[in-house]
Structures are given as C-alpha cells and as structure tokens.
Design an enzyme around this catalytic site. Structure first.
Site, mmCIF file in Angstrom:
data_model
loop_
_atom_site.group_PDB
_atom_site.id
_atom_site.type_symbol
_atom_site.label_atom_id
_atom_site.label_comp_id
_atom_site.label_asym_id
_atom_site.label_seq_id
_atom_site.Cartn_x
_atom_site.Cartn_y
_atom_site.Cartn_z
ATOM 1 N N GLY A 99 0.824 -1.210 0.000
ATOM 2 C CA GLY A 99 0.000 0.000 0.000
ATOM 3 C C GLY A 99 0.852 1.251 0.000
ATOM 4 O O GLY A 99 2.046 1.201 -0.317
ATOM 5 N N GLU A 484 -10.479 0.834 -29.775
ATOM 6 C CA GLU A 484 -9.962 -0.085 -28.761
ATOM 7 C C GLU A 484 -10.916 -1.280 -28.597
ATOM 8 O O GLU A 484 -10.472 -2.416 -28.440
ATOM 9 C CB GLU A 484 -9.753 0.677 -27.438
ATOM 10 C CG GLU A 484 -9.349 -0.152 -26.242
ATOM 11 C CD GLU A 484 -8.057 -0.956 -26.392
ATOM 12 O OE1 GLU A 484 -7.315 -0.770 -27.364
ATOM 13 O OE2 GLU A 484 -7.818 -1.821 -25.529
ATOM 14 N N GLU A 491 -8.782 -9.444 -31.373
ATOM 15 C CA GLU A 491 -7.608 -10.191 -30.900
ATOM 16 C C GLU A 491 -7.971 -11.419 -30.074
ATOM 17 O O GLU A 491 -7.221 -12.390 -30.064
ATOM 18 C CB GLU A 491 -6.599 -9.303 -30.166
ATOM 19 C CG GLU A 491 -6.943 -8.920 -28.748
ATOM 20 C CD GLU A 491 -5.776 -8.215 -28.041
ATOM 21 O OE1 GLU A 491 -6.053 -7.267 -27.321
ATOM 22 O OE2 GLU A 491 -4.604 -8.616 -28.212
HETATM 23 O O1 M6R Z 1 3.348 -3.529 -23.552
HETATM 24 P P1 M6R Z 1 2.836 -2.521 -24.531
HETATM 25 O O2 M6R Z 1 1.758 -1.670 -23.965
HETATM 26 O O3 M6R Z 1 3.908 -1.698 -25.148
HETATM 27 O O4 M6R Z 1 2.179 -3.406 -25.664
HETATM 28 C C1 M6R Z 1 1.641 -2.810 -26.807
HETATM 29 C C2 M6R Z 1 0.750 -3.764 -27.539
HETATM 30 O O5 M6R Z 1 1.464 -4.887 -27.966
HETATM 31 C C3 M6R Z 1 -0.449 -4.207 -26.692
HETATM 32 O O6 M6R Z 1 -1.167 -3.122 -26.212
HETATM 33 C C4 M6R Z 1 -1.395 -5.093 -27.520
HETATM 34 O O7 M6R Z 1 -2.003 -4.335 -28.515
HETATM 35 C C5 M6R Z 1 -2.429 -5.750 -26.615
HETATM 36 N N1 M6R Z 1 -2.406 -7.158 -26.797
HETATM 37 C C6 M6R Z 1 -3.811 -5.295 -26.880
HETATM 38 O O8 M6R Z 1 -4.740 -5.903 -26.045
#
Ligand code: M6R
Length: 611
Positions: A99, A484, A491
């Site tokens: 915390g 998003e 995905e």
């Molecule tokens: O670790 P990071 O935020 O740099 O990763 C970027 C992307 O690979 C990541 O946000 C990816 O798009 C996610 N799997 C989405 O859910």
C-alpha cells in the site's frame, strides 16, 4: 504487485515463507525478503531481484524460528534495492507493508525531529519506527501499540508485524489493501493472496478494512482498530491453486477487467492530495516539462489508443500541440524533432521493441523522452529515466495478452500528466484543477457501476457470437474507444472487427453494411449525441443490426435497441475510461462463448520484444 506471507506455528518458518512467496511470483516483483524470530532475535534477510537471490542469502545465513513474515516488493517509493526491500525493522519491530502511506513525509519529519534515522527511501519503514515508539509506551500490549500508531497514519495498508518481545504473536492489519488469515491446525497464516498458503489450508478469514488479526499458533482473534473484538465467519475455498491465481475468475482477462476500479485507485494513490497533484511521487522531472513546446505520443496497439486519448487531454488542458504515432511508424519515417520536443512512450510492458527503438531514436536526436509504463524498471523506463523519467501506472501485473487494466490506468496517468502540464502553464486555474480532480476520485465508483452490468453484456455476446464481422463507430472520445473495442474483439474472439469515426462512414465504409453486419454504435448523451444518432440512422437504413453503447438513463435508445451496453453518466474527461469497460466485457464473453483461449490468443505474445 507486492505480496505478503506470514506464518506462526511449530514448523520452521523460513521454508514455508519462501514457498508462499514463490506462489505469488506470478504477480511480479523486484525484490524480496523475510524476517523470523528466534530466541529473542530477529533474523532479517533481504535481496534485490528474483527470489533465488534471497534463497542464496538464506543458504549462507538461515532465518531461524517458527514465526515469520515475508514480502515480494514491486517498487513504488525508491528503487528496487536491498535497503528498500521489506521487511523493515526498527528496534523490536519488523514489518512488511503493501500500500501507500499518504502522510509519510509529515510522519518522517516528526520522527526525524525525535532523532530517528531512516535506512530506506520507502514510506513503509516509517511505520516500523512509529510502531516501535508506541511500543515503548505500552510494552506489554503489542496490539494496542499498533492500533495507537495507526491512528496517525493516512493511506492504504496491509501489514504483517512481528515484535521480538512477543515472539508468540503475529499481527496483521488491513486498510484498503487485501489481507487474509489462513486457519490451520496448530499453525496460522497471513497472506495478501490466497494462492500463497492454499497448499496448507483452505479455511480463511477475509479481513475487512479497519480490522486487525492477532495470531498465535493455536488461536486467532480479530478486532477493530479500537480493540473491540469482532466475530467473523471463516470461508472455505475449493479453488485449485491455478484458479486461486485467478482469484476464482475463469480467466486472467476477466479478473483484470474486474480489477480496474482498484487499479485506478492504485494509479492515483499517493499522487493526489485532495485538490493538488503531489509532484514528489510522479517519477518525472517536472521542471524540465516547462520548456516543452511540442509533444509526440507513441505506442503500439492498446497503448497507442491510450496515446490518442492523451493527445486530446494534453491539447485541451495544457494547449500544447501533440501528435500521435504508431511507434513502428515513427521510428522509420524520419520524424521531425524540434527544439524542446518531448517524445512520450506509452507501454504496459516497457519492453515493446518498436516503442523502445522509437524512444532511442528520439533521444539520439536530442528530444526529451518520458514514459508511461506499468512494469517497473523495464527497458523503456530505464531509457527514459536518463531524461524526463517514468510515470508508472501501478496497475499491478497484467497477465492476459489482451490489455484491459493497463489501458484504463494509462488513461488516468495521461490525464494527470495533462492536468499537471495545464497547471504548470497556467492554462488551468486552481479551481478548474480541483473540480477535475474531484471528478477523478469518482472514477473507481463509475467503473464499479459498469461492472454491475456484466450479465446483460454477456447476453448481448450470446446474441452475436456467431458473427463473422463487426463494426464499431463513435465520435470524439468514443471514436477512440470504438477502435480499442474493435481491437479487443478481434484479438481474442477472432471476429473480424473494425472501427470507424462515425462521421467517416459515408466516405466509404458504409458500403460494407448489409443485413448481416452488426454495428456497435457508441452514442452517449453529450454534444455529439445527435450527430451520432444521424450516423446510426444511416447504417440502420442500410440494414445494419444495431448494438448500442449508451447511458443507463437513455430510455429512447434502450427501448429501440434491446442489445444495449450501458454506462452511467460521467464527467466528459472520464468517458474513455468508463466506456471501454463494456466493450472489454463484450469481447471477453464473445471469446469465451466461442470456446477460445481467452488469455493466450493465437499468434500473439504479451510483450512484443521483436520487430
Ligand atoms: O506492452 P505494450 O503496452 O507496449 O504493448 C503494446 C501492444 O502490444 C499491446 O497493447 C497489444 O495491442 C495488446 N495485446 C492489446 O490488447
């Protein structure tokens, strides 16, 4: 994040504590330590890095005794060094803490004036000193001393505490951070998470805020912070150890979706002082930001989407021009770096190869660099700490490949950065800042409200789980949320999902619409509502099947479109963080109902450390 394991019984504590910490490794940490009591002596052993480092130290210097506490730390105050690792000891007292102690500066100054000297940069060490002082006043009543000390403390804590003078007692206290008591025959446990001790017991007391557990080997007493005894019903857990890591959720993704209210609290923790932003704990060199004339935000995937929202925050609140780029594009497009240019990389993992390379390029061309990142001391923060620094999101470990709580906490972090820049430049007055911070405090509660709609979102997912395509559309912030939402959907559910700014539909994508196309229309009652409704009519009249994301009180849309994803009304700046939750939940249930591997979708890795 940080993990706590405590033991009192008749077996050697060291190996039990190490085993418990091992079971919490999945949560991530950067240092570890244990303290045991034996024959009036405290055996304190700590090491930076992996648990193996601690084990090596213990091989040479074992920690003796049948009572002990242990901790894995994910650094927030101070670097991941041995000195900053827990347990912290002062006098007879040794403790571990999860915390943040919000008034630690004030307490530290007070103790320093009384002659106390501190060995670490942590807020936690102060608690050991404070409790030790109160123990001097009530040497026979260890629990009372702790209670008195805690009346002075503001903030969040789960604590496990030992006193060499009371080797037959182990005490745990909880306030806004999880702590459970594991009940066994002739021995008892404390833990921040069930998996730590699940191989020893399945019976637990779950402590509520403001509760203290006083453990001996054979007895457990629970009191409030005034010392009044409380009766509590133990629970019996039937989880397997694997299920326990997911806190009973079927998948990490669902667990992480539901962790978002707490993750946002953790991002804010220690950084706000009522109506002010506490600059000391932001992790960045704020004074350099006053020179910045231009900002480029970079990221990949979900982090790129957070950057798109960040641009709107910074431009609106601090009036600094911001561009946003995919890190993979920025690094190869020969970007124009100007004087006093800040390149800010957004990354959950801190290891994404493109983001790291883009930041290196920016640094080589004399841009300032800065990171918004979740994983402590990863490659991107290490690089940016040579320049402006790193604003950590403190979302806790995100294990599912699909990013959820990382996104919401990135939004909160970028919002705080925008507020800070606005205040620094005078584009935001104190009253306006105060109003926005007050709104921000309401975000966890707004997220909780969205989570209450999970069952109805699951029903929508059931209605559309056979879809081959899906289109998401919105305007303003909701254009970004739509992108998003489409990323999340594609995905993990493998449904071909695309997003479009609603106003762009008639410039091409509307040709895709037929009666087989589900379109998720994000239509919140704001200044763009009527325009979005016109766009809804355009696709509906071409046969589109409509799913709406709308306000809970929007009776009109709800009655026209039974497939409705609901959100509460919220302040405009918080809309992206609130509106993304139903889309995360929708994507989750689509994937789960389709029988897919939600946490590890095909062809994807959690950290993309190659180009
Ligand atoms: O670790 P990071 O935020 O740099 O990763 C970027 C992307 O690979 C990541 O946000 C990816 O798009 C996610 N799997 C989405 O859910």
């Amino acid at each position: 994040m940080c993990g706590i394991v405590g033991y009192i019984g008749n077996r050697p504590a060291e190996s039990l504590l190490l085993d418990g910490l091992k079971r919490l490794e999945y949560r991530g940490y950067d240092s570890a330590g244990i303290a045991t009591l034996h024959e009036g002596q405290t055996y304190l052993r700590r090491a930076p890095g992996r648990l193996d480092n601690l084990k090596k130290r213990l091989q040479n210097n074992p920690a003796l005794g049948n009572v002990g506490i242990s901790h894995t730390r994910w650094a927030s105050h101070g670097s991941p060094s041995e000195q900053n690792a827990h347990p912290h000891q002062f006098g007879n007292i040794a403790l571990v803490h999860n915390g943040i102690i919000e008034n630690h500066e004030e307490l530290k100054q007070e103790l320093q004036q009384l002659g106390h000297q501190f060995q670490s940069d942590t807020d936690s060490e102060i608690l050991a000193h404070l409790i030790a002082r109160y123990c001097e006043q009530t040497p026979d009543n260890f629990a009372k001393a702790i209670r008195q000390a805690l009346t002075r403390v503001e903030g969040a804590y789960a604590l496990a505490i030992l006193d060499t003078k009371h080797p037959d007692i182990l005490i745990g206290v909880k306030q806004a951070c999880p702590l459970v008591v594991g009940i066994a025959e002739g021995e008892n446990f404390l833990a921040s998470d069930f998996p730590a001790v699940l191989s020893h017991t399945r019976q637990f007391y779950i402590l509520d805020d403001g509760e203290m557990a006083i453990l001996t080997a054979s007895h457990i007493q629970i009191t409030d912070l005034e010392g009044k005894r409380k009766t509590k019903e133990p629970i019996t857990l039937n989880w397997s150890p694997a299920a326990a890591e997911k806190a009973g959720y079927k998948h990490f993704m669902l667990k992480e979706i539901f962790e978002q209210p707490q993750a946002v609290i953790d991002t804010l923790c220690g950084r706000l002082d009522h109506d002010k932003i506490e600059q000391a704990f932001l992790g960045i060199q704020i004074e350099h930001l006053s020179n910045i004339e231009r900002i480029t935000l970079i990221g990949c995937g979900t982090s790129y989407h957070a950057a798109l929202v960040g641009k709107r925050y910074i431009e609106a609140l601090a009036k600094i021009p911001v561009e946003v780029d995919f890190a993979s594009e920025f690094r190869y497009r020969n970007p124009l770096i100007q004087n006093n240019h800040l390149v800010l990389g957004v990354s959950q993992s801190g290891e994404t190869a493109d983001t790291l390379a883009a930041l290196k390029l920016a640094q080589s061309q004399n841009a300032y660099t800065m990171a918004v990142c979740n994983v402590l001391d990863s490659a991107i923060p290490r690089l940016c700490n040579q320049s402006i620094g790193t604003f950590y999101t403190h979302a806790g470990p995100e294990i599912s490949v699909a990013s959820t709580k990382a996104f919401t906490t990135q939004l909160v972090s970028l919002y705080l950065i925008a507020l800070l820049l606005g205040k620094q430049r005078g584009t935001l007055n104190s009253k306006d800042l105060q109003r926005r911070l007050e709104n921000l405090y309401s975000l966890p509660m707004l997220l909780e409200k969205v989570l209450e709609h999970e069952a109805s979102i699951q029903q929508v997912a059931k209605n559309w789980l056979k879809s081959e395509h899906m289109l998401f559309m919105g305007r303003g912030f909701l254009d970004i949320v739509a992108r998003e939402g489409a990323l999340k959907t594609k995905e993990i559910s493998y449904i071909h999902a695309e997003a479009y700014a609603a106003g762009e539909m008639k410039h091409g994508p509307i040709a895709l619409i037929d009666d087989k196309m589900p379109v998720v229309v994000l239509a919140i009652k704001d200044y763009l509502y009527e325009k979005t409704l016109s766009n809804l009519e355009e696709v509906k009249s071409r046969g589109a099947q409509i799913i709406v994301l709308c306000n809970e009180d929007d009776q009109k849309l709800r009655s026209l479109y039974p497939d409705a994803l609901l959100i509460p009304s919220c302040p405009p700046d918080l809309l992206p963080a609130v509106a993304i939750l139903p889309l995360q939940i929708l994507a989750y249930h689509l994937a789960n109902l389709r029988g897919l591997d939600v946490d590890q979708p095909r062809n994807l890795a959690k950290s993309v450390t190659i180009e």
